[in-house]
Scaffold this motif. Structure first.
Motif, PDB file in Angstrom:
ATOM      1  N   THR A 158       0.851  -1.191   0.000  1.00  0.00           N
ATOM      2  CA  THR A 158       0.000   0.000   0.000  1.00  0.00           C
ATOM      3  C   THR A 158       0.887   1.241   0.000  1.00  0.00           C
ATOM      4  N   THR A 159       0.569   2.170  -0.892  1.00  0.00           N
ATOM      5  CA  THR A 159       1.365   3.397  -0.996  1.00  0.00           C
ATOM      6  C   THR A 159       0.443   4.610  -0.995  1.00  0.00           C
ATOM      7  N   ALA A 160       1.049   5.785  -0.838  1.00  0.00           N
ATOM      8  CA  ALA A 160       0.286   7.031  -0.952  1.00  0.00           C
ATOM      9  C   ALA A 160       0.991   7.938  -1.941  1.00  0.00           C
ATOM     10  N   VAL A 161       0.188   8.637  -2.748  1.00  0.00           N
ATOM     11  CA  VAL A 161       0.723   9.683  -3.633  1.00  0.00           C
ATOM     12  C   VAL A 161       0.212  11.003  -3.072  1.00  0.00           C
ATOM     13  N   ILE A 162       1.111  11.972  -2.974  1.00  0.00           N
ATOM     14  CA  ILE A 162       0.723  13.274  -2.437  1.00  0.00           C
ATOM     15  C   ILE A 162       0.755  14.296  -3.565  1.00  0.00           C
ATOM     16  N   GLY A 163      -0.395  14.877  -3.877  1.00  0.00           N
ATOM     17  CA  GLY A 163      -0.456  15.882  -4.946  1.00  0.00           C
ATOM     18  C   GLY A 163      -1.766  15.790  -5.698  1.00  0.00           C
ATOM     19  N   GLY A 164      -2.040  16.804  -6.528  1.00  0.00           N
ATOM     20  CA  GLY A 164      -3.322  16.816  -7.241  1.00  0.00           C
ATOM     21  C   GLY A 164      -3.215  17.259  -8.687  1.00  0.00           C
ATOM     22  N   GLU A 221      10.002   3.285  11.539  1.00  0.00           N
ATOM     23  CA  GLU A 221      11.203   3.007  12.346  1.00  0.00           C
ATOM     24  C   GLU A 221      12.406   3.092  11.399  1.00  0.00           C
ATOM     25  N   GLU A 222      12.781   1.922  10.803  1.00  0.00           N
ATOM     26  CA  GLU A 222      13.862   1.943   9.820  1.00  0.00           C
ATOM     27  C   GLU A 222      13.361   2.453   8.468  1.00  0.00           C
ATOM     28  N   LYS A 223      12.107   2.079   8.162  1.00  0.00           N
ATOM     29  CA  LYS A 223      11.500   2.460   6.882  1.00  0.00           C
ATOM     30  C   LYS A 223      10.133   3.069   7.157  1.00  0.00           C
ATOM     31  N   VAL A 224       9.525   3.632   6.142  1.00  0.00           N
ATOM     32  CA  VAL A 224       8.188   4.217   6.286  1.00  0.00           C
ATOM     33  C   VAL A 224       7.170   3.133   6.644  1.00  0.00           C
ATOM     34  N   SER A 225       6.323   3.439   7.649  1.00  0.00           N
ATOM     35  CA  SER A 225       5.220   2.520   7.951  1.00  0.00           C
ATOM     36  C   SER A 225       3.871   3.229   7.849  1.00  0.00           C
ATOM     37  N   GLY A 226       3.890   4.557   7.757  1.00  0.00           N
ATOM     38  CA  GLY A 226       2.609   5.250   7.644  1.00  0.00           C
ATOM     39  C   GLY A 226       2.766   6.745   7.463  1.00  0.00           C
ATOM     40  N   ILE A 227       1.613   7.396   7.259  1.00  0.00           N
ATOM     41  CA  ILE A 227       1.606   8.863   7.180  1.00  0.00           C
ATOM     42  C   ILE A 227       0.499   9.405   8.075  1.00  0.00           C
ATOM     43  N   ALA A 243      -1.789   3.599   7.088  1.00  0.00           N
ATOM     44  CA  ALA A 243      -0.660   2.664   7.042  1.00  0.00           C
ATOM     45  C   ALA A 243      -0.211   2.505   5.590  1.00  0.00           C
ATOM     46  N   VAL A 244       1.010   2.904   5.287  1.00  0.00           N
ATOM     47  CA  VAL A 244       1.563   2.757   3.932  1.00  0.00           C
ATOM     48  C   VAL A 244       3.031   2.351   4.025  1.00  0.00           C
ATOM     49  N   SER A 245       3.511   1.688   2.971  1.00  0.00           N
ATOM     50  CA  SER A 245       4.936   1.327   2.920  1.00  0.00           C
ATOM     51  C   SER A 245       5.743   2.338   2.125  1.00  0.00           C
ATOM     52  N   GLY A 246       5.054   3.093   1.271  1.00  0.00           N
ATOM     53  CA  GLY A 246       5.772   4.056   0.444  1.00  0.00           C
ATOM     54  C   GLY A 246       4.965   5.324   0.254  1.00  0.00           C
TER      55      GLY A 246
END
Ligand SMILES: Cc1cc2nc3c(=O)[nH]c(=O)nc-3n(C[C@H](O)[C@H](O)[C@H](O)COP(=O)(O)OP(=O)(O)OC[C@H]3O[C@@H](n4cnc5c(N)ncnc54)[C@H](O)[C@@H]3O)c2cc1C
Length: 320
Positions: A158-164, A221-227, A243-246
């Motif tokens: 699961t990822t998130a894109v930020i922007g419109g 923690e070491e990597k992204v787990s959420g925003i 909850a996102v990985s990227g």
């Protein structure tokens, strides 16, 4: 007088240098960073360059530069601070539209003034940052500015894109074919993108729109787990966790063209990119452009390298 000055030793500049020196041009590459190889050095893994899968970007840049060094390319470590087209009186046209420079004067931060018949401008571009907590900390550890570059590392996640804007929606569509789910987080309730792209986004089952929302923090923690996002609603606003990985930040990019703005006869677009198509020929004769700094749809290593080859060949033909 030099035949060619190449400004920038990223993939575009280095490729131009190799093609230029093989065409027997008397050339110099000017690069502001110590043995700099451009943005590619920042990539932890370049997985989409033909024939060299899985190479880390730093090593790839080193290989590109070593190739140029081995071919006898000379480098000057300095920032170019000014470029002036010089015309002898008999060649001055009545309008700047058909100005034909006899040569160019290039000034650098270490006090050099150099003369050259042609220029290949390959100074690149930088991605705009949002400057939210966690963005710098998780850069390349879950934060990316390029879905085409890094999307494949998030297969079935699961990822998130930020922007419109167009880039954000294109990124969301691209990721929807790879990821299990994509959140599209946008601060307004309408998009600034082509209608056809908006329609395609709406039709995707695995893209969830998160509107009226701004990114407030990237966590892990070491990597992204959420925003964490701040979402406006009828009662004010509320903080939400996703909850996102990227996280793919699509806030636009900025070309390195500040020093070009006052050059008469050289056309830039509204965003500051040098206007040129695949020919790498600009509105100013003798001034060529290559890589991320020109108008184009795909800013990647492979397209920058192709531009460098084309621009150097065009410069060689121009000199005759
Ligand atoms: C984190 C990250 C990951 C990426 N991952 C990938 C990937 O996986 N695959 C892929 O294909 N692409 C990837 N890219 C994109 C790719 O790196 C760029 O498209 C490519 O580097 C563009 O090359 P360029 O030569 O046009 O510009 P750049 O690489 O930006 O090089 C421009 C050079 O010009 C120099 N310069 C600028 N101004 C001046 C000046 N005034 N005087 C002298 N020198 C100057 C800079 O110091 C720099 O070295 C990634 C980019 C980033 C940031």
């Amino acid at each position: 007088m030099l035949d060619l000055i190449i400004i920038g030793s990223g993939p575009a500049g280095l490729s131009a240098a190799i093609y230029g020196i093989r065409a027997n041009l008397n050339l110099l590459v000017i690069e502001k960073d110590y043995e700099g190889t451009g943005q590619v050095a920042l990539s932890s893994c370049v997985d989409n360059y033909l024939g060299l899968p899985g190479l880390d970007g730093y090593s790839m840049g080193e290989q590109f530069r070593q190739h140029a060094v081995d071919f006898g390319v000379e480098f000057l470590e300095a920032a170019v601070t000014g470029i002036e087209p010089v015309c002898h009186t008999e060649n001055i046209a009545t309008t700047s539209d058909n100005l034909v420079p006899d040569f160019f004067q290039v000034t650098t931060s270490d006090g050099h003034t150099l003369e050259t018949k042609t220029i290949i401008y390959a100074a690149g571009a930088t991605h705009r940052k949002l400057d939210v907590p966690g963005e710098a900390r998780f850069d390349t550890k879950g934060v990316s500015y390029c879905a085409t570059c890094d999307g494949a590392f998030y297969r079935n996640k699961t990822t998130a894109v930020i922007g419109g804007g167009d880039t954000a929606l294109d990124d969301a569509l691209y990721l929807s074919g790879i990821c299990e789910k994509v959140y599209l987080v946008h601060r307004r309730d309408t998009f600034r993108a082509a209608e056809i792209t908006i329609k395609k986004v709406m039709e995707k089952d695995n893209i969830e729109l998160v509107l009226n929302s701004t990114l407030s923090e990237i966590v892990g923690e070491e990597k992204v787990s959420g925003i964490r996002i701040n979402q406006k609603n009828a009662d004010g606003s509320e903080e939400k966790n996703l909850a996102v990985s990227g996280v793919f930040i699509a806030a636009g990019s900025k070309p390195e063209t500040g020093i070009l703005e006052k050059i008469s006869g050289l056309n830039l677009n509204d965003a500051g990119y040098v206007i040129a198509d695949e020919s790498c020929i600009t509105s100013l004769p003798g001034f060529f452009v290559a890589g991320d700094v020109r108008t184009k749809t795909l800013r990647q290593v492979i397209t920058a390298v192709a531009d460098g080859a084309i621009a150097a060949t065009a410069a060689s033909h121009y000199i005759g």
